[in-house]
Structure formats: structure tokens, C-alpha cells
Write a protein that holds these residues in place. Structure first.
Motif, mmCIF file in Angstrom:
data_model
loop_
_atom_site.group_PDB
_atom_site.id
_atom_site.type_symbol
_atom_site.label_atom_id
_atom_site.label_comp_id
_atom_site.label_asym_id
_atom_site.label_seq_id
_atom_site.Cartn_x
_atom_site.Cartn_y
_atom_site.Cartn_z
ATOM 1 N N TYR A 98 -4.812 -50.323 29.915
ATOM 2 C CA TYR A 98 -5.916 -50.746 30.775
ATOM 3 C C TYR A 98 -6.483 -52.095 30.321
ATOM 4 C CZ TYR A 98 -11.043 -50.729 31.519
ATOM 5 O OH TYR A 98 -12.352 -51.064 31.751
ATOM 6 N N PHE A 99 -6.711 -52.237 29.007
ATOM 7 C CA PHE A 99 -7.236 -53.505 28.493
ATOM 8 C C PHE A 99 -6.195 -54.624 28.608
ATOM 9 C CE2 PHE A 99 -10.453 -50.920 26.129
ATOM 10 C CZ PHE A 99 -11.570 -51.541 26.660
ATOM 11 N N ALA A 102 -6.468 -55.913 32.046
ATOM 12 C CA ALA A 102 -7.711 -56.688 32.166
ATOM 13 C C ALA A 102 -7.571 -58.066 31.538
ATOM 14 C CB ALA A 102 -8.858 -55.925 31.511
ATOM 15 N N ARG A 111 -12.314 -60.599 35.923
ATOM 16 C CA ARG A 111 -12.007 -59.628 34.873
ATOM 17 C C ARG A 111 -13.150 -58.628 34.738
ATOM 18 N NH1 ARG A 111 -11.992 -62.382 29.615
ATOM 19 N NH2 ARG A 111 -10.391 -63.634 30.639
ATOM 20 N N LEU A 115 -13.085 -54.484 35.195
ATOM 21 C CA LEU A 115 -13.583 -53.541 34.192
ATOM 22 C C LEU A 115 -14.669 -52.647 34.768
ATOM 23 C CD1 LEU A 115 -13.741 -56.010 31.164
ATOM 24 C CD2 LEU A 115 -12.120 -54.142 31.449
ATOM 25 N N TYR A 116 -15.573 -53.247 35.536
ATOM 26 C CA TYR A 116 -16.660 -52.484 36.146
ATOM 27 C C TYR A 116 -16.109 -51.404 37.073
ATOM 28 C CZ TYR A 116 -20.650 -51.440 39.177
ATOM 29 O OH TYR A 116 -21.630 -50.808 39.896
ATOM 30 N N TYR A 118 -13.177 -49.939 37.041
ATOM 31 C CA TYR A 118 -12.515 -48.875 36.286
ATOM 32 C C TYR A 118 -13.548 -47.938 35.655
ATOM 33 C CZ TYR A 118 -9.384 -46.516 33.010
ATOM 34 O OH TYR A 118 -8.687 -45.568 32.313
ATOM 35 N N ILE A 119 -14.577 -48.516 35.045
ATOM 36 C CA ILE A 119 -15.615 -47.701 34.409
ATOM 37 C C ILE A 119 -16.287 -46.801 35.441
ATOM 38 C CG2 ILE A 119 -17.855 -47.768 33.227
ATOM 39 C CD1 ILE A 119 -16.876 -50.435 31.945
#
Length: 299
Positions: A98-99, A102, A111, A115-116, A118-119
Motif C-alpha cells: 500500500y505504501f 502511495a 498522494r 492515503l486519505y 484508503y484510511i
């Protein structure tokens, strides 16, 4: 390969207690069975990977608990883990992948949006347990780490075995827990000080302490005895009016962050409809006549 819903097919004709649930979506990482009438059992089923939570499991959790929310025959849900433990937390391989994706996004704004998103998807997967109107009873055996704490604090009731231990591990891997533990754990145990210590230090704590601080309701010698007790409790809940039980969960959750006045208004609005349900009349007549406990329709 884990199937959609592994049921006890050979028992499907025994008084209708175990029903084939072909209407439920397919799951790669969960196993769903119906061991008792109106009681659904959801198991984390990646035992070869210590039931770690990977990307497919995040998706499966949301799909599963959303489906059970809408399943009329489901009145209670038991959540447990297959194999030798409940869960070792997030799948590190999945997290690294995942990272890596990103980091390939050069623009910081884009980016950040990745991330937002996915969270938020992971948060919604955990919150699905809370948003499901059916009571969720979690049974922990062995380790319950990281994402496991997120799961059980989103459940309604928690039980564990004597060999269980728990860990809010995120700070130890350079993260702030971001899918529910920081919001729910202090409310579950009723002590902000204890919750902060556990979250700041990432220390392990064991079944005895989990019981003392109120994280779990009971501790059992082994998984078999834990499941036996929880199944009996689930059957008792499933025998109650589903209208009443589900409204009770909705009101408890709503009232957690509201004033008493707001909570009372909420229950008044719900019960102005639910008081017209035949379940209330059935229960009242049975109690007044000291007759047999009534059977309630699915809801």
C-alpha cells in the motif's frame, strides 16, 4: 481456499436451525455459518497467515457486516478467529504494498488523497460492525493485536480465553491507530488514563487485566468453553424481539456522544413506531398470562 459461507450442509434439514445463506456475498477471508437459529458466526479465516488483516479482508468485513445488517434472519453475530489465535493485526506485506503504491504518486496533494481514501475505507470496514443493528459478540483466543483491537472495540460484547493477550501496537511501528481504537477504547473501558497508557506504550496486556479494566465481560479456560457460553447467550438474545434488540443497540450507540436529552428524544422517535409492533403485544400477553415465550418474526 475459503468459500463464501461454509455451512453445515448435512444438518440443514434439522428443524431449520441451520440455513443455507446463499444470498450472502462471497468472501475470500471470512467464513460465515449459521450454527443456531438466527445466530450467525463470522470467522476470520486466514489461519495460515495468523488471521492478519489484508486488503481483501478490509473489503470482506464491510461487505459481510453490511449484508448481515440487511439479513432478516440474522439476529445475533458471533465474531471469532480460526486457527491458533484471533488475529496478529494488520498484514505487513499488504501494508508495505500500500505504501509502495502511495510513494509512486509524485504530487503530494494526490498522494495525500490516495492515503486519505484508503484510511477511510478501512475505517468504514471497522465501523460496519457498529453500524450493523445486530448485536456483535467477539470471542478472542490467543493474541489480539492492532487491528484486532479495532475490531473488538467496535463489537457490542467481548469475551476471551485465559491465554488471550492484547496490544495496541501502532505506535511501535510508527503509526497512530487510525481506524477506531483511539475513539472507541476509552469509551469501552471508561478510563481515558488507562486507554492512553496502553496506546502510548504499545505494551501487551493479558486476559486478567482485560477483565479488570472492562475490555472483556468474561474470561474462559479455553476457546471451546468460551464459544459454548457465547453461543448460549447469543441464542438467548436471538429469542428476544428483534425489533426491541436492534432498537436497543441503535439507542445505546447514538447516546454515547450525546446529552441525555438528545438520547431520550432519539429513543422517543424510534419507539413511537416500535411501540406499535406486534412484538410488544406478544411479549406483554405472554408475561401477563405466564405463558410460553412468544416466537417473533424475522425483522
Amino acid at each position: 481456499m475459503h468459500t463464501l459461507t461454509k455451512l453445515f450442509v448435512n444438518k440443514c434439514n434439522i428443524s431449520g436451525l441451520i440455513r443455507c445463506v446463499s444470498s450472502l456475498p462471497k468472501y475470500e477471508t471470512l467464513t460465515v455459518t449459521v450454527p443456531k437459529k438466527n445466530v450467525y458466526h463470522v470467522e476470520l479465516s486466514r489461519p495460515d497467515k495468523l488471521n492478519t488483516v489484508n486488503k481483501p479482508m478490509w473489503g470482506d468485513l464491510k461487505k459481510c457486516f453490511t449484508a448481515l445488517h440487511h439479513e432478516p434472519e440474522c439476529r445475533v453475530i458471533i465474531l471469532s478467529g480460526q486457527g491458533k489465535l484471533f488475529t496478529a493485526g494488520i498484514d505487513l506485506k499488504s501494508l508495505i504494498e500500500y505504501f509502495s503504491v502511495a510513494n509512486e504518486i509524485e504530487d503530494i496533494g494526490r498522494r495525500g488523497r490516495f492515503l486519505y481514501t484508503y484510511i477511510k475505507e478501512c475505517q468504514e470496514s471497522i465501523s460496519a460492525l457498529e453500524e450493523c443493528t445486530k448485536p456483535v459478540m467477539s470471542v478472542v483466543h490467543g493474541p489480539c493485536i492492532g487491528a484486532g483491537i479495532d475490531l473488538i472495540t467496535a463489537a457490542d460484547m467481548r469475551y476471551c480465553t485465559e491465554d488471550a493477550w492484547f496490544q495496541v501496537k501502532e505506535v511501535a511501528v510508527g503509526l497512530a491507530a487510525d481506524v477506531g481504537t483511539l475513539q472507541r477504547l476509552p469509551k469501552v473501558i471508561g478510563s481515558a488514563s488507562t486507554a492512553r497508557e496502553l496506546c502510548f506504550t504499545a505494551r501487551k496486556f493479558y486476559a486478567k487485566e482485560a477483565l479488570e479494566i472492562g475490555l472483556v465481560s468474561k474470561v474462559f479456560p479455553d476457546k471451546e468453553s468460551a464459544m459454548s457460553h457465547v453461543m448460549a447467550t447469543a441464542e438467548q438474545i436471538a429469542s428476544m424481539s428483534p425489533v426491541a434488540v436492534q432498537a436497543t443497540k441503535q439507542n445505546i450507540i447514538f447516546s454515547q456522544n450525546k446529552s441525555n436529552a438528545e438520547g431520550l428524544e432519539h429513543v422517543a422517535l424510534i419507539n413511537m413506531v416500535n411501540h406499535q409492533s406486534e412484538d410488544l403485544a406478544k411479549s406483554a400477553i405472554a408475561m401477563a398470562s405466564k405463558g410460553e415465550k412468544p416466537e417473533f418474526e424475522d425483522y
